[in-house]
Design an enzyme around this catalytic site. Structure first.
Site, mmCIF file in Angstrom:
data_model
loop_
_atom_site.group_PDB
_atom_site.id
_atom_site.type_symbol
_atom_site.label_atom_id
_atom_site.label_comp_id
_atom_site.label_asym_id
_atom_site.label_seq_id
_atom_site.Cartn_x
_atom_site.Cartn_y
_atom_site.Cartn_z
ATOM 1 N N GLY A 10 0.233 1.011 1.548
ATOM 2 C CA GLY A 10 -0.139 2.068 0.623
ATOM 3 C C GLY A 10 0.689 3.306 0.877
ATOM 4 O O GLY A 10 1.796 3.239 1.401
ATOM 5 N N CYS A 11 0.145 4.443 0.534
ATOM 6 C CA CYS A 11 0.852 5.711 0.687
ATOM 7 C C CYS A 11 1.136 5.983 2.166
ATOM 8 O O CYS A 11 0.249 5.885 3.006
ATOM 9 C CB CYS A 11 0.001 6.837 0.101
ATOM 10 N N PHE A 12 2.381 6.341 2.456
ATOM 11 C CA PHE A 12 2.731 6.564 3.856
ATOM 12 C C PHE A 12 2.054 7.784 4.451
ATOM 13 O O PHE A 12 1.934 7.895 5.671
ATOM 14 C CB PHE A 12 4.235 6.587 4.096
ATOM 15 N N TRP A 13 1.577 8.713 3.649
ATOM 16 C CA TRP A 13 0.875 9.882 4.194
ATOM 17 C C TRP A 13 -0.346 9.448 4.986
ATOM 18 O O TRP A 13 -0.652 10.029 6.024
ATOM 19 C CB TRP A 13 0.419 10.811 3.088
ATOM 20 N N TYR A 155 -5.340 14.869 -2.453
ATOM 21 C CA TYR A 155 -5.124 13.473 -2.081
ATOM 22 C C TYR A 155 -5.473 13.270 -0.610
ATOM 23 O O TYR A 155 -6.107 12.278 -0.247
ATOM 24 C CB TYR A 155 -3.670 13.065 -2.355
#
EC number: 1.8.4.11
Length: 176
Positions: A10-13, A155
């Protein structure tokens, strides 16, 4: 001794934020890998046409935190039963994937995926792929350690915080 795993979920954050909670993790670099475009940027990867995944290169001291814990945390911080997505983040760039550097890492990744299949059995099959590690392009500077720099961003609050909390609860003995 340090080891680096390249993982996409998913999102690397979110992956970045969760791994930074663990003692023994010495570096986390948000990056792009698994695609065909040389040196892609965020805008290109977001189109879903380059084949790249948003990933993290997690470097850890395996005398402080075992490789198996790093991999089990990976399968805790994202849902490996979702194909080409994590929640509202949809596209192959958000796929669940592991990119081994060698046969030893491939073996560790396969064993972790098997453990995850047992854990996630009620939700469905684990769709995490194990793909060849190609070029790894670091993401732009503003993506590095994004959560720490933007803790009140929407987010981060809605998506990253719950994932960080899951890792903190499941791996309390390894917290910083």
């Amino acid at each position: 001794m340090t080891t680096t795993f390249v993982l996409a979920g998913g999102c690397f954050w979110c992956l970045d934020a969760a791994y930074r909670q663990l003692r023994g993790v010495v570096e986390v670099v948000s990056c792009y890998t698994g695609g065909s475009t040389a040196h892609p940027d965020y805008e290109q990867v977001c189109t879903g046409t380059t084949g790249h995944a948003e990933a993290v290169a997690v470097t850890f001291d395996d005398t402080v935190i075992p490789a198996e814990v790093i991999l089990d945390a990976f399968f805790t911080m994202h849902d490996p039963t979702q194909l080409n997505r994590q929640g509202n983040d949809v596209g192959t760039q958000y796929r669940s994937a592991m990119f081994p550097r060698d046969d030893e890492q491939r073996g560790l990744f396969e064993a972790a995926r098997e453990r995850a299949a047992e854990t996630w059995a009620e939700r469905g099959p684990v769709v995490t792929t194990i793909e060849p590690l190609g070029e790894v392009t670091p993401a732009e500077d503003y993506h590095q350690d994004f959560f720490a720099k933007n803790p009140t961003q929407g987010y981060c609050l809605a998506v990253a915080v719950p994932k960080v909390n899951k890792v903190r609860a499941a791996f309390a003995e390894y917290l910083r």
